[in-house]
Each structure stands twice: as structure tokens, then as C-alpha cells.
Design a protein around this motif. Sequence first.
Motif, PDB file in Angstrom:
ATOM      1  N   LYS A  41       0.829  -1.206   0.000  1.00 50.35           N
ATOM      2  CA  LYS A  41       0.000   0.000   0.000  1.00 50.35           C
ATOM      3  C   LYS A  41       0.867   1.262   0.000  1.00 50.35           C
ATOM      4  O   LYS A  41       0.451   2.306   0.491  1.00 50.35           O
ATOM      5  CB  LYS A  41      -0.891  -0.008   1.237  1.00 50.35           C
ATOM      6  N   ALA A  42       2.059   1.181  -0.565  1.00 55.79           N
ATOM      7  CA  ALA A  42       3.034   2.275  -0.491  1.00 55.79           C
ATOM      8  C   ALA A  42       2.508   3.606  -1.021  1.00 55.79           C
ATOM      9  O   ALA A  42       2.865   4.659  -0.505  1.00 55.79           O
ATOM     10  CB  ALA A  42       4.309   1.888  -1.231  1.00 55.79           C
ATOM     11  N   ASN A  43       1.667   3.597  -2.040  1.00 57.03           N
ATOM     12  CA  ASN A  43       1.149   4.842  -2.607  1.00 57.03           C
ATOM     13  C   ASN A  43      -0.264   5.169  -2.137  1.00 57.03           C
ATOM     14  O   ASN A  43      -0.900   6.075  -2.660  1.00 57.03           O
ATOM     15  CB  ASN A  43       1.178   4.751  -4.133  1.00 57.03           C
ATOM     16  N   ASP A  44      -0.741   4.454  -1.157  1.00 55.61           N
ATOM     17  CA  ASP A  44      -2.112   4.599  -0.668  1.00 55.61           C
ATOM     18  C   ASP A  44      -2.210   5.740   0.344  1.00 55.61           C
ATOM     19  O   ASP A  44      -1.307   5.966   1.140  1.00 55.61           O
ATOM     20  CB  ASP A  44      -2.546   3.289  -0.013  1.00 55.61           C
ATOM     21  N   ASN A  45      -3.329   6.465   0.321  1.00 55.30           N
ATOM     22  CA  ASN A  45      -3.569   7.536   1.288  1.00 55.30           C
ATOM     23  C   ASN A  45      -4.465   7.100   2.438  1.00 55.30           C
ATOM     24  O   ASN A  45      -4.761   7.894   3.322  1.00 55.30           O
ATOM     25  CB  ASN A  45      -4.186   8.750   0.599  1.00 55.30           C
ATOM     26  N   ASN A  46      -4.930   5.859   2.427  1.00 51.23           N
ATOM     27  CA  ASN A  46      -5.734   5.336   3.529  1.00 51.23           C
ATOM     28  C   ASN A  46      -4.821   4.918   4.677  1.00 51.23           C
ATOM     29  O   ASN A  46      -3.688   4.491   4.460  1.00 51.23           O
ATOM     30  CB  ASN A  46      -6.560   4.141   3.074  1.00 51.23           C
ATOM     31  N   PHE A  47      -5.325   5.038   5.896  1.00 48.51           N
ATOM     32  CA  PHE A  47      -4.524   4.698   7.064  1.00 48.51           C
ATOM     33  C   PHE A  47      -4.299   3.190   7.165  1.00 48.51           C
ATOM     34  O   PHE A  47      -5.182   2.401   6.840  1.00 48.51           O
ATOM     35  CB  PHE A  47      -5.223   5.160   8.343  1.00 48.51           C
ATOM     36  N   ILE A  48      -3.101   2.813   7.647  1.00 51.96           N
ATOM     37  CA  ILE A  48      -2.820   1.427   8.018  1.00 51.96           C
ATOM     38  C   ILE A  48      -2.343   1.436   9.465  1.00 51.96           C
ATOM     39  O   ILE A  48      -1.816   2.438   9.958  1.00 51.96           O
ATOM     40  CB  ILE A  48      -1.764   0.749   7.113  1.00 51.96           C
ATOM     41  N   SER A  49      -2.530   0.337  10.131  1.00 55.47           N
ATOM     42  CA  SER A  49      -2.157   0.225  11.533  1.00 55.47           C
ATOM     43  C   SER A  49      -0.685  -0.146  11.668  1.00 55.47           C
ATOM     44  O   SER A  49      -0.179  -0.978  10.934  1.00 55.47           O
ATOM     45  CB  SER A  49      -3.022  -0.842  12.203  1.00 55.47           C
ATOM     46  N   VAL A  50      -0.029   0.487  12.624  1.00 54.60           N
ATOM     47  CA  VAL A  50       1.361   0.166  12.952  1.00 54.60           C
ATOM     48  C   VAL A  50       1.340  -0.580  14.283  1.00 54.60           C
ATOM     49  O   VAL A  50       0.787  -0.071  15.263  1.00 54.60           O
ATOM     50  CB  VAL A  50       2.220   1.442  13.077  1.00 54.60           C
ATOM     51  N   PRO A  51       1.904  -1.777  14.335  1.00 55.43           N
ATOM     52  CA  PRO A  51       1.850  -2.539  15.590  1.00 55.43           C
ATOM     53  C   PRO A  51       2.719  -1.920  16.678  1.00 55.43           C
ATOM     54  O   PRO A  51       3.890  -1.647  16.468  1.00 55.43           O
ATOM     55  CB  PRO A  51       2.375  -3.919  15.192  1.00 55.43           C
ATOM     56  N   ILE A  52       2.097  -1.664  17.818  1.00 56.92           N
ATOM     57  CA  ILE A  52       2.818  -1.187  19.001  1.00 56.92           C
ATOM     58  C   ILE A  52       2.600  -2.239  20.073  1.00 56.92           C
ATOM     59  O   ILE A  52       1.545  -2.303  20.682  1.00 56.92           O
ATOM     60  CB  ILE A  52       2.298   0.184  19.472  1.00 56.92           C
ATOM     61  N   LYS A  53       3.592  -3.074  20.298  1.00 55.75           N
ATOM     62  CA  LYS A  53       3.429  -4.197  21.213  1.00 55.75           C
ATOM     63  C   LYS A  53       3.785  -3.860  22.660  1.00 55.75           C
ATOM     64  O   LYS A  53       3.350  -4.509  23.578  1.00 55.75           O
ATOM     65  CB  LYS A  53       4.299  -5.365  20.749  1.00 55.75           C
ATOM     66  N   GLU A  58      -2.594   1.591  23.448  1.00 54.15           N
ATOM     67  CA  GLU A  58      -2.246   2.616  22.470  1.00 54.15           C
ATOM     68  C   GLU A  58      -2.133   1.991  21.093  1.00 54.15           C
ATOM     69  O   GLU A  58      -1.821   0.820  20.954  1.00 54.15           O
ATOM     70  CB  GLU A  58      -0.916   3.285  22.825  1.00 54.15           C
ATOM     71  N   TYR A  59      -2.399   2.780  20.087  1.00 60.83           N
ATOM     72  CA  TYR A  59      -2.233   2.319  18.716  1.00 60.83           C
ATOM     73  C   TYR A  59      -1.802   3.498  17.863  1.00 60.83           C
ATOM     74  O   TYR A  59      -1.947   4.658  18.248  1.00 60.83           O
ATOM     75  CB  TYR A  59      -3.505   1.667  18.179  1.00 60.83           C
ATOM     76  N   MET A  60      -1.252   3.196  16.705  1.00 64.07           N
ATOM     77  CA  MET A  60      -0.818   4.239  15.782  1.00 64.07           C
ATOM     78  C   MET A  60      -1.240   3.833  14.380  1.00 64.07           C
ATOM     79  O   MET A  60      -1.156   2.664  14.006  1.00 64.07           O
ATOM     80  CB  MET A  60       0.698   4.422  15.831  1.00 64.07           C
ATOM     81  N   VAL A  61      -1.703   4.799  13.624  1.00 67.82           N
ATOM     82  CA  VAL A  61      -2.021   4.591  12.217  1.00 67.82           C
ATOM     83  C   VAL A  61      -1.244   5.627  11.401  1.00 67.82           C
ATOM     84  O   VAL A  61      -1.004   6.742  11.881  1.00 67.82           O
ATOM     85  CB  VAL A  61      -3.534   4.690  11.931  1.00 67.82           C
ATOM     86  N   ILE A  62      -0.825   5.225  10.220  1.00 70.77           N
ATOM     87  CA  ILE A  62      -0.106   6.143   9.337  1.00 70.77           C
ATOM     88  C   ILE A  62      -0.646   5.992   7.919  1.00 70.77           C
ATOM     89  O   ILE A  62      -1.268   4.998   7.583  1.00 70.77           O
ATOM     90  CB  ILE A  62       1.419   5.885   9.330  1.00 70.77           C
ATOM     91  N   ARG A  63      -0.389   6.997   7.114  1.00 69.85           N
ATOM     92  CA  ARG A  63      -0.680   6.914   5.692  1.00 69.85           C
ATOM     93  C   ARG A  63       0.599   6.431   5.013  1.00 69.85           C
ATOM     94  O   ARG A  63       1.625   7.108   5.094  1.00 69.85           O
ATOM     95  CB  ARG A  63      -1.068   8.277   5.130  1.00 69.85           C
TER      96      ARG A  63
END
Length: 83
Positions: A41-53, A58-63
Motif C-alpha cells: 500500500k506504499a502509494n495509498d492515502n488510507n490509514f494502516i495500523s502500525v503494531p505497538i506491542k 495505544e495504537y498508531m495509524v499512518i498513511r
Amino acid sequence: MPRTPDEYAVYILLSSGHREEVRFTTIQDFQKWYSGELMPKANDNNFISVPIKNLQGEYMVIRPSCVAAIRVEPVFAGSVDRY
């Protein structure tokens, strides 16, 4: 004998200039997330979840399109091995 890292610090550098740090237990965990979530999804503008273990609740999402660079650093928690 080479030492084994206790975990890996992954620094995600965003196009806005911000830097976020995420920890992965193994390099394989990072590679699995990177190749399975981020790269397709490298060129995608939708958010994806970043795992924070290591942080409960807490959670983080990035474009993915905003990721400028990623730096991976092995982290060694123990002191130097002495025999």
C-alpha cells in the motif's frame, strides 16, 4: 560469538518531518509487517495500523504514502558478555 539483539527499534520518518519509533521483538516481525502491510500500500492515502506491542491500550495509524524513510536499529539490553 555474535550477540543477538533483544529487540529492534524501527524509526518511521514521515514526509511532514515527524519521526515515530516502534519496537519489534524480531527482525522477522518487522519484515512481515513491512512486506505484508506497508509495501503493498506504499502509494495509498488510507490509514494502516502500525503494531505497538510494548504499550498497552495505544495504537498508531499512518498513511503509507507519507512514509519518507525507515531506519531499523538493533537494541541490545544486556551488558558486554564476560567470561
